[in-house]
Enzyme design. Structure first.
Site, PDB file in Angstrom:
ATOM      1  N   LYS A 213       5.040  43.045  63.967  1.00  0.00           N
ATOM      2  CA  LYS A 213       5.943  42.487  62.949  1.00  0.00           C
ATOM      3  C   LYS A 213       5.504  41.073  62.560  1.00  0.00           C
ATOM      4  O   LYS A 213       5.476  40.703  61.379  1.00  0.00           O
ATOM      5  CB  LYS A 213       7.380  42.480  63.498  1.00  0.00           C
ATOM      6  CG  LYS A 213       8.373  41.724  62.658  1.00  0.00           C
ATOM      7  CD  LYS A 213       8.672  42.394  61.340  1.00  0.00           C
ATOM      8  CE  LYS A 213       9.541  41.506  60.473  1.00  0.00           C
ATOM      9  NZ  LYS A 213       9.850  42.095  59.190  1.00  0.00           N
ATOM     10  N   CYS A 271      12.970  35.975  56.518  1.00  0.00           N
ATOM     11  CA  CYS A 271      11.843  36.411  57.358  1.00  0.00           C
ATOM     12  C   CYS A 271      10.592  35.564  57.176  1.00  0.00           C
ATOM     13  O   CYS A 271      10.094  34.979  58.127  1.00  0.00           O
ATOM     14  CB  CYS A 271      11.519  37.869  57.058  1.00  0.00           C
ATOM     15  SG  CYS A 271      12.815  38.968  57.624  1.00  0.00           S
TER      16      CYS A 271
END
Ligand SMILES: NC(=O)c1ccc[n+]([C@@H]2O[C@H](COP(=O)([O-])OP(=O)(O)OC[C@H]3O[C@@H](n4cnc5c(N)ncnc54)[C@H](O)[C@@H]3O)[C@@H](O)[C@H]2O)c1
Length: 445
Positions: A213, A271
């Site tokens: 990720k 993010c």
């Protein structure tokens, strides 16, 4: 483990990601219980509404609460009634650019109190490598008295969907699975295939999946940083950066093509603004002086000021000063077609405009008034026509679809003669904007 005795899914942390996952799983027939510490979020869901501004989500929540497949609670005891527990609590950035995992610890503790043999716990929050095995696993084991990989399953599956297209991406992007043992990995892959119709990429362990990720978001932020610097060069040379990028992307390299993303007025959201810093922090902990995450963040953080500079230059070119101009900002969310203003780069452009003394109007059909106050002191103008009336410049900071629904010729009629059209998201056709009478400028075009 799939559709066993309890055969439901508990989603712990019913914010942006949790609500999308929960509503989609419910829509696909699974009984879903959202568990959150915020009472107003739980009440809202149980009333069939969601505060999460994601296209299509409101309808999914309303329908599935209506038929009884989706509900929410603050009571963690609900965990016990479900086979699968998906954890999607937040992991913000701390004051020293370090990851804060306090909500992960609290959620693991609360879930551990209701863990039963046969449960599969899946962490989806973005975390530094080793969080699943050195933080979540010991807490779950200590509180429950059970053993991961023996009594209950445990895996990390990063969430990689993008806001604005979250529902589509959730049901199309392969899921990366890193589990504490093979049985957990298989159960996880089976769940995602049955529940979302997507395949899994099983990696060696949770820490590898956690790193995947961070690698994804570091790549995106760096790629956009490169596009932004290319755009700055193209602006100076009078070239169209999008033409350069489109043509460059035709070149095969490795297993794919060169794939330069698009420049814009800034990178924001929950993010990309933090995950590269997680990597930077990780490097520091490992005694590594990394430059890529720091560089990409720094470059992308220059874009709001750069965009403001383009505007003042364009006004000067028209013999106008910013302080005596009327400026209409269209879109303040951090990206197109979402109302999410968390860590939006638009805020910095708006702050500069507010400080400039210009007459400012702001319009964003996606952002609720209470969220808009986190970005601007100027109350939102409810309709686009009033917002752009007599403007010397339109500054598009989020290219929402609504802005494309009004003809450019109509916008040009409403604005001042020789109005500047600064397209901070490169989401309009320059030729069409110019044909309508605007002085068009994009980022790098
Ligand atoms: N937003 C995105 O686009 C996105 C995409 C991919 C991954 N992620 C990651 O997913 C995670 C969640 O992101 P988000 O945007 O949904 O955050 P969010 O802040 O919208 O949601 C987090 C939710 O967790 C709840 N919560 C906090 N502590 C809790 C606890 N102890 N028990 C139960 N609930 C608790 C909060 O009340 C909140 O509703 C983050 O790690 C983020 O980095 C986000």
């Amino acid at each position: 483990m799939v559709r066993g005795m309890r055969s439901g899914i508990a989603v712990v942390g019913f914010g942006y990601i949790g609500t999308v996952i929960g509503a989609v799983l419910a829509d696909r027939g699974w009984p879903v219980t959202g568990v959150d510490v915020r009472e107003h979020v739980v009440d809202e869901i149980n009333a069939g509404r969601s505060h999460v501004p994601e296209p299509g989500l409101g309808e999914l929540v309303a329908n599935n609460v209506g038929v009884g497949r989706l509900r929410a609670t603050t009571d963690f005891a609900a965990v016990a009634d479900n086979d699968f527990i998906v954890v999607t609590v937040g992991t913000p950035l701390g004051p020293d650019y370090e990851p804060i995992v306090d909500d992960i610890t609290a959620a693991a503790r609360a879930v551990g109190g209701h863990l039963r043999p046969g449960h599969l716990v899946i962490l989806k929050s973005t975390v530094p490598p080793d969080t699943t095995e050195t933080l979540v696993k010991p807490v779950l084991e200590e509180v429950s008295g059970l053993t991961a990989g023996v009594d209950f399953g445990l895996a990390f599956c990063p969430e990689r969907l993008a806001e604005g297209v979250a529902i589509r991406e959730l049901t199309s992007i392969p899921v990366v699975v890193g589990a504490v043992d093979e049985r957990s990995a298989r159960a996880c892959a089976m769940l995602w295939r049955h529940a979302l119709g997507v395949e899994s990429i099983i990696v060696d362990d949770p820490r590898t999946a956690e790193m995947v990720k961070l690698a994804c978001n570091t790549w995106i932020d760096l790629n956009v940083a490169m596009a932004n610097e290319m755009a700055k060069i193209c602006d100076r040379l009078g070239m169209d950066a999008l033409q350069v990028i489109y043509a460059a992307n035709s070149m095969p390299k490795g297993m794919h093509n060169v794939n330069i993303l698009h420049p814009s007025m800034g990178v924001g959201g929950y993010c990309l603004t933090k995950d590269p810093w997680f990597v930077n922090h990780l490097g520091q902990n490992l005694g590594l002086e990394l430059s890529i995450p720091r560089t990409s963040r720094t470059v992308n953080d220059t874009m709001p000021t750069y965009t403001y500079g383009l505007l003042t230059d364009l006004l000067t070119g028209q013999g106008k000063a910013i302080e005596t101009s009327k400026i209409a900002v269209l879109g303040i969310a951090f990206k197109n077609n979402t109302g999410d203003c968390r860590l939006t780069p638009t805020r910095y452009v708006v702050e500069l405009l507010e400080a400039s003394g210009c007459e400012l109007s702001v319009h964003d059909p996606w952002v609720p008034d209470e969220e808009a106050y986190t970005v601007t002191k100027v109350p939102l103008t409810a309709d686009i026509e009033s917002a752009v009336k007599d403007a010397d410049a339109l500054v598009v900071l989020a290219g929402h679809r609504e802005f494309h629904q009004i003809p450019l010729t109509r916008l040009a009629e409403l604005t001042a003669v020789g109005c500047i059209f600064l397209d901070g998201r490169n989401s309009f056709d320059p030729a069409a904007a110019r044909a309508a009478g605007f002085i068009y400028k994009g980022i790098g075009r």
